[in-house]
Structures are given as C-alpha cells and as structure tokens.
Design a protein around this motif. Structure first.
Motif, PDB file in Angstrom:
ATOM      1  N   LEU A   1       0.823  -1.206   0.000  1.00 44.55           N
ATOM      2  CA  LEU A   1       0.000   0.000   0.000  1.00 44.55           C
ATOM      3  C   LEU A   1       0.856   1.254   0.000  1.00 44.55           C
ATOM      4  N   VAL A   2       1.884   1.306   0.857  1.00 43.76           N
ATOM      5  CA  VAL A   2       2.685   2.533   0.918  1.00 43.76           C
ATOM      6  C   VAL A   2       3.619   2.643  -0.288  1.00 43.76           C
ATOM      7  N   GLN A   3       4.044   1.514  -0.851  1.00 42.04           N
ATOM      8  CA  GLN A   3       4.791   1.579  -2.108  1.00 42.04           C
ATOM      9  C   GLN A   3       3.913   2.180  -3.205  1.00 42.04           C
ATOM     10  N   TYR A   4       2.675   1.736  -3.278  1.00 39.65           N
ATOM     11  CA  TYR A   4       1.745   2.259  -4.277  1.00 39.65           C
ATOM     12  C   TYR A   4       1.541   3.760  -4.078  1.00 39.65           C
ATOM     13  N   LEU A   5       1.339   4.176  -2.834  1.00 40.33           N
ATOM     14  CA  LEU A   5       1.143   5.601  -2.558  1.00 40.33           C
ATOM     15  C   LEU A   5       2.361   6.411  -2.985  1.00 40.33           C
ATOM     16  N   ASP A   6       3.558   5.908  -2.726  1.00 38.51           N
ATOM     17  CA  ASP A   6       4.768   6.629  -3.123  1.00 38.51           C
ATOM     18  C   ASP A   6       4.931   6.674  -4.640  1.00 38.51           C
ATOM     19  N   LEU A   7       4.588   5.578  -5.328  1.00 39.66           N
ATOM     20  CA  LEU A   7       4.675   5.574  -6.791  1.00 39.66           C
ATOM     21  C   LEU A   7       3.741   6.606  -7.401  1.00 39.66           C
ATOM     22  N   LYS A   8       2.627   6.888  -6.723  1.00 41.00           N
ATOM     23  CA  LYS A   8       1.635   7.825  -7.248  1.00 41.00           C
ATOM     24  C   LYS A   8       1.883   9.265  -6.804  1.00 41.00           C
ATOM     25  N   THR A   9       2.596   9.453  -5.713  1.00 38.28           N
ATOM     26  CA  THR A   9       2.749  10.801  -5.153  1.00 38.28           C
ATOM     27  C   THR A   9       4.203  11.246  -5.093  1.00 38.28           C
ATOM     28  N   TYR A  10       4.963  10.691  -4.161  1.00 44.02           N
ATOM     29  CA  TYR A  10       6.327  11.162  -3.914  1.00 44.02           C
ATOM     30  C   TYR A  10       7.230  10.993  -5.136  1.00 44.02           C
ATOM     31  N   LEU A  11       7.145   9.839  -5.805  1.00 41.70           N
ATOM     32  CA  LEU A  11       8.006   9.609  -6.964  1.00 41.70           C
ATOM     33  C   LEU A  11       7.722  10.628  -8.057  1.00 41.70           C
ATOM     34  N   VAL A  12       6.452  10.900  -8.284  1.00 43.94           N
ATOM     35  CA  VAL A  12       6.054  11.800  -9.365  1.00 43.94           C
ATOM     36  C   VAL A  12       6.257  13.261  -8.977  1.00 43.94           C
ATOM     37  N   GLY A  13       5.664  13.654  -7.840  1.00 47.21           N
ATOM     38  CA  GLY A  13       5.656  15.060  -7.466  1.00 47.21           C
ATOM     39  C   GLY A  13       6.982  15.575  -6.965  1.00 47.21           C
ATOM     40  N   ASP A  14       7.771  14.697  -6.339  1.00 49.49           N
ATOM     41  CA  ASP A  14       9.053  15.120  -5.770  1.00 49.49           C
ATOM     42  C   ASP A  14      10.230  14.661  -6.633  1.00 49.49           C
ATOM     43  N   ILE A  15      10.476  13.352  -6.691  1.00 49.59           N
ATOM     44  CA  ILE A  15      11.694  12.836  -7.328  1.00 49.59           C
ATOM     45  C   ILE A  15      11.753  13.185  -8.810  1.00 49.59           C
ATOM     46  N   ASN A  16      10.709  12.821  -9.553  1.00 53.15           N
ATOM     47  CA  ASN A  16      10.750  13.060 -10.997  1.00 53.15           C
ATOM     48  C   ASN A  16      10.747  14.538 -11.339  1.00 53.15           C
ATOM     49  N   THR A  17      10.008  15.323 -10.574  1.00 52.88           N
ATOM     50  CA  THR A  17      10.006  16.775 -10.788  1.00 52.88           C
ATOM     51  C   THR A  17      11.397  17.349 -10.558  1.00 52.88           C
ATOM     52  N   LYS A  18      12.016  16.941  -9.474  1.00 53.96           N
ATOM     53  CA  LYS A  18      13.358  17.434  -9.138  1.00 53.96           C
ATOM     54  C   LYS A  18      14.356  17.132 -10.245  1.00 53.96           C
TER      55      LYS A  18
END
Length: 642
Positions: free
Chosen positions: A481-498
């Motif tokens: 569940l938390v991996q899925y949440l990170d793939l949808k939020t943190y990875l996109v909004g933070d890591i990939n944006t950066k």
C-alpha cells in the motif's frame, strides 16, 4: 529530451499569433537548445525545443506522417521504437527518419488512443490529427516527463512542458489555489493534477487527454496502473536471476544514444547497480559523475570511488561546499511553483557536472519505491502490526492523548522520540503514512495558517491526495500500500520533478532504468517478504547485486542526498531566514499566523527545536512569491480561490 508547447482552439479556427507561440517556446529554450520548430494552422499551434539525442540529422519537430495530416511534438524517449518500426511497416506505414518520434505518429494512425499502451519509455507528447479534428495529449506511466495544460476563458486549450510556458499567456488565471498551498506545506510539492495556480493543471502519470473541436474538454483517462498482486511463486534464487535479466534489459534499452552517455554515481545501492550493469554491457569505460561534499556527515563519495575503481569507469568528481545555498532563488525560478526538497541543490550540481561530460545520464531513481528501500517502510510495517492488535476506537483516544502529551525530543536518541509514533498509532493506515511523510504535520499546519486562509480551505486536507490513490490501490498489504502511494505521489511530485527540472536546466537527458514499467509490474507480483526482510530493505535487490557490489556499498546505512539545513539556519542563513519568514512578503500574503512564524524561527535558531524542514518550506515559498509575482500584499487573490 525536449520541451513542447502549443495552443488549440476548441471552438473554432482562430489564428494564433506566431510571436505568442514563439514566446511560449523560447521560455523553455534550456530544455532543447539544439533546434526549435513551430507548426501553425487555423486553430492549432505546436512548438518544440529539441535536445538532439537520436537521429541527429532528421529528427526535427514538429514531425509529420506521410501526408502531413498528423503532427506531433514530443518530449522523452520511446525505448522500444526499434521493435515497433518493423511492425508498423508491415501495416503499410512508411518511415522517413530514424527517430523514435516518428513511431508516435504512425502508432496513432494504426492504434489510435491505445498507441500509448505500446510505448515503453518516458514521454509527454501532443499530437494533432487534422482529419479527426483532434488534439491528443499523453504522459508516461510513472510521470517521468511533465505536461501542464490550461483551458482559457476564450476556448483556448494551452499546454507546455513547464508551468512557465503557460505563464506567458495573458489569459491564464494565476489565482493561487489554497488547496495547492495546503498540499505544498504537507508534502513539499503540489500534487497532480493541481498546480499552484487555479487556472492550470498537470496531466497525471499514465493519463491521456483527447480534445475534439466543438466538444467540451473531457476529464483525462488513465491507461495504466500497477497492481500489487504479490502472488509470484518464484523462489529467492529464481527471483534474483530474473531480476538480473530484467535489469540488464532495462539498462541496455536506455544506453541507445547517438550522443555521449554516462551515469550518476552517488555510491548508493541504486546508482551503483546501474553503473555495474552498464559496465557489463559496454565495451568502452562508462562515464560516471559524482558530487562530493566537504562535510563528512554528508559525503559518500568514497563509496562511489570504490565502484568506479572496480568497474574502471571514467569517473568525474566535484566537491560542493556544505554551505552551497546560493541556488535558492534560481531553484524558485526553475520549478515555477513552490518546491521544498532541499536535495534539489546537489541534484542541480550533479547535473551541471554531468553535462560537462555527457548529454545523456542514467540514474538510479525509482529504486526505493519499487524495491522497498525507504526506512519509513520498515517503521510503517512495525506500526501496522501494533495497529492490527487494537481497534481504531481504542487506539485513537489512547495514543492520541500520548501523542499530545509526550514531548517532542529532536535532540534525543531515536528510541526516545516516541511522539511521532504515538501520533501515527492514533490514525488509520493511510493517515499514519501521510503523517510520517509530511514536511509540516497537521498540528503545525493548523498553527501556521491564518484564520482567513484556513477558512478558504473549506475543510480540505492534503491527506485527501493519499486517500484518493489508496482507493485505487487494490491491496491491503502494509508494504504494498505505501509503495503504491509513493509511486503515485512522492516519486512523481518530488523525485521526478526534481530530476526533470534540474537536468533540463543544463540541457541534460536523464534516463531511469529502475522505472522501466515492465520491471515495476513484475516487482509488484513478488511477495513483500522479498523486498523487506526484518530490518533489511531492498532485500531481493541486494541479494541479486552481491556478485557485482561489495557489502560496504550494499549493506551500509542509507545516507541520502541531503544538505545541512539545520546548521545553515542557525549559521550562514540565520539572517536570511529571519528576514524571509518575518518580513513583508509572507506577511503580505495573508496566509500565515505571524506568531507561529516567529516561534519557528526563534525556537530553531535558539537550538531548542529542529524546525529545518518547515523553515526550508517557508523559505522556498517566500522565494516563489518574490520570483513569480504571484501574490501582492493582500490575501484576497488567495482567498478568492477558496
């Protein structure tokens, strides 16, 4: 890698001014300094800035089909284009270039909207089909490449790789969205589909938008998702063997280039795995780039050097001073909206270094999310076991009270810092994980915001971002569940944006083999016990890498790519922080409680508390306001949006 921009009249066929389209394109010159192209016809404008990577001589954009009725502007790479070309040729399509871009126009003709399901890569593109009177926008599955769009009051649909493209339009509604501000201070970024402005949106990962002239603009469609089935019967031995094959295939596809290529090498597991794999696939030494810090607490360059020596890479290192904070205003202009990940500074520096040597660099981004590498995953799983032992009706009052009463002990050993754990145990699983990743947590945000701004939110909380994604996760496994949440939020909004903005600022293409979607899909079939085993994260990944990397690289504590914020704000940035947080700019927005701002500054600078994360968030918000001119000296522009 490139930049795209364009306009589409959804009501008629107005002529768009060339100078406006050119201005939209020129503002993102950094994304593609090698060439620029514009297509204009009644009711349609497409623009493109090119960074030449593949087919240097004939891959200019916009690029067309045989009769010129279909045109595309494209940012990214289609890694499997060499497989698709012969398939499309057998269907009767004729190719005139060696560019992966041309695959898109023919795939659209052959498969329509479903063409994106055939693409393996990172991409954002806009395609115009004159015969169907249709504009088609698409973004890759994991949101590696960005795409912003806006529907103006005059019926113009505008789009661009960066928000600054849309900001060239006089008709863009630049009212600040209060919900976006709430998301920013909770998460450190504005989550898809919002932008900081009411009038603009981000197309989400794995989304397409089909716009037909004369019809209302629909909601985007989702064409892909990752499903954590966790049902693979593979043994550890078989899983490590298959992972090795999949990693080699992903890296091999991303090494296709007509320009100099290399890799980032931090000395961590992910980047070291990519470099070791590249070395096994290349007859020539791999070019590797590392940033070293002059503060030993933040410096892992010795481990990068160890990997570089083992694989005899052409290794380039530059040392960054620990007080490298001159980029604050530059970052505000780079990201166009508030963005609070301080590792943007070393990321900017390593991209700057890499561009001196190569035009394409492979990175290790995405490994923590798919392989289970974050420490917070292990803490969440531990808390989930405790949550499962008591019903929420018991936990909420008991641990809620302990969370309120227990002192926050930033100075104490971690075992005694129980306040956050108590607060998490008083919440459900999604609330608890949101709480654990929040930059400024719920109670502090409530104190930070002014009464007027809280009223403008109308009860909205950024936890709704996580709840929306949790509703589509289709798993109740704590780790999945938390991996899925990170793939949808943190990875996109933070890591990939950066990484996108930092690399494009230097006209550098960054490729992401650990975000290969077939690899991500396969990993989601593996049981969580192969990803986190006891206190060891990335268990399977590390086992697969043992023949390739030393135990020092694989099993040392994760350091991360960080900067010494706490010390900066008590030392060289002390005056700047006080001036920014207590000055006229933030006060003039009407968003904040002045007493809360003063408390944050005084408590941190006196050494009583470590408020470095919220202080950085506020400092970057101040820089955004000053650089964008988004707010005046009154709160009304913000509050109107509520």
């Amino acid at each position: 890698m490139c930049g795209i921009a364009g306009l589409f009249d959804i009501r008629g066929k107005r002529e768009f001014p060339r100078d406006l389209v050119q201005r939209m394109n020129d503002i993102q010159f950094h994304r593609g300094p090698d060439a620029g192209g514009v297509h204009l016809e009644p009711g349609v404008a497409l623009a493109h800035r090119r960074l030449s990577i593949i087919d240097l001589s004939t891959g200019q954009q916009p690029l067309y089909n045989e009769d010129g009725s279909v045109a595309v502007v494209f940012n990214g790479e289609i890694y499997n284009y060499q497989e698709l070309v012969p398939e499309l040729e057998r269907c009767g399509h004729r190719f005139h270039t060696r560019s992966d871009t041309e695959v898109i126009v023919h795939a659209w003709e052959e498969w329509g909207e479903a063409c994106v399901r055939r693409f393996r890569g990172m991409f954002a593109f806009a395609l115009w089909d004159r015969n169907r009177d249709t504009l088609f926008l698409a973004r890759d599955r994991l949101g590696v490449k960005p795409l912003h769009y806006a529907l103006l009051s005059d019926g113009t649909l505008a789009f661009g790789s960066e928000l600054k493209v849309l900001m060239q339009l006089p008709g863009l509604d630049r009212t600040i969205d209060p919900c976006a501000v709430e998301e920013y201070f909770a998460l450190g970024y504005v989550a898809e589909p919002r932008t900081i402005f009411v009038g603009a949106k981000k197309l989400g990962p794995a989304e397409t938008l089909v716009v037909r002239r004369g019809e209302p603009v629909p909601e985007p469609k989702t064409y892909w998702d990752v499903h954590f089935t966790l049902d693979s019967p593979l043994s550890l031995e078989d899983a490590t063997a298959e992972l090795g094959e999949r990693l080699r295939e992903s890296v091999r596809l991303r090494m296709i280039s007509d320009v100099p290529l290399g890799a980032f090498l931090s000395g961590g597991v992910d980047s070291s795995a990519v470099v070791a794999t590249m070395a096994g696939l290349s007859a020539e030494p791999v070019n590797t780039c590392s940033i070293a810090f002059d503060d030993p607490a933040f410096n892992e360059s010795a481990f990068a050097q160890q990997v570089a020596e083992r694989y005899r890479t052409n290794h380039y290192v530059e040392t960054v001073k620990a007080d490298d904070f001159d980029l604050i205003d530059a970052l505000a202009g780079l990201y166009d909206e508030p963005y609070a990940d301080s590792s943007a500074i070393p990321t900017w520096r390593v991209c700057q270094l890499a561009r001196k040597k190569v035009t394409v660099a492979l990175s290790g981004d995405g490994g923590d999310e798919s392989f289970g590498g974050y420490r917070r995953y292990r803490l969440h799983m531990m808390e989930e076991r405790l949550r499962a032992s008591l019903p929420l009706g018991v936990r909420r009052p008991m641990f809620g009270m302990l969370g309120r009463l227990y002192p926050k002990a930033d100075w104490a050993p971690r075992v005694f810092r129980a306040k956050t754990t108590f607060q998490a145990l008083a919440r459900d699983s999604v609330q608890a994980y949101f709480h654990s990743v929040s930059i400024v947590r719920d109670d502090m945000r409530r104190q930070l915001y002014s009464s007027a701004f809280k009223a403008s939110l109308g009860g909205y909380s950024a936890v709704d971002v996580f709840r929306r994604h949790a509703a589509t996760a289709r798993t109740d496994d704590p780790l999945a569940l938390v991996q899925y949440l990170d793939l949808k939020t943190y990875l996109v909004g933070d890591i990939n944006t950066k990484v996108d903005r930092a690399s494009m600022a230097h006209s550098l293409e960054v490729r992401e083999p650990l975000m290969d979607h077939p690899l991500v899909e396969w990993l989601a079939t593996l049981p969580s016990g192969l990803k986190v085993k006891g206190q060891e994260g990335k268990y399977l990944f590390k086992k697969a890498l043992e023949p390739m990397l030393s135990n020092d690289v694989l099993y040392r504590p994760k350091m991360g790519f960080s900067v010494p914020l706490a010390r900066w704000f008590r030392g060289p940035l002390k005056a700047r922080v006080r001036e920014a947080l207590l000055g006229d700019v933030l006060a003039g927005t009407g968003l904040f409680n002045p007493d809360a701002l003063r408390h944050l500054v005084d408590a941190h600078q006196s050494g009583i508390r470590d408020y470095s994360a919220p202080l950085w968030s506020l400092l970057m918000f101040d820089a955004f306001v000053r650089n964008s001119g988004a707010l005046g000296t009154r709160a009304e522009p913000v509050l109107m949006a509520g």
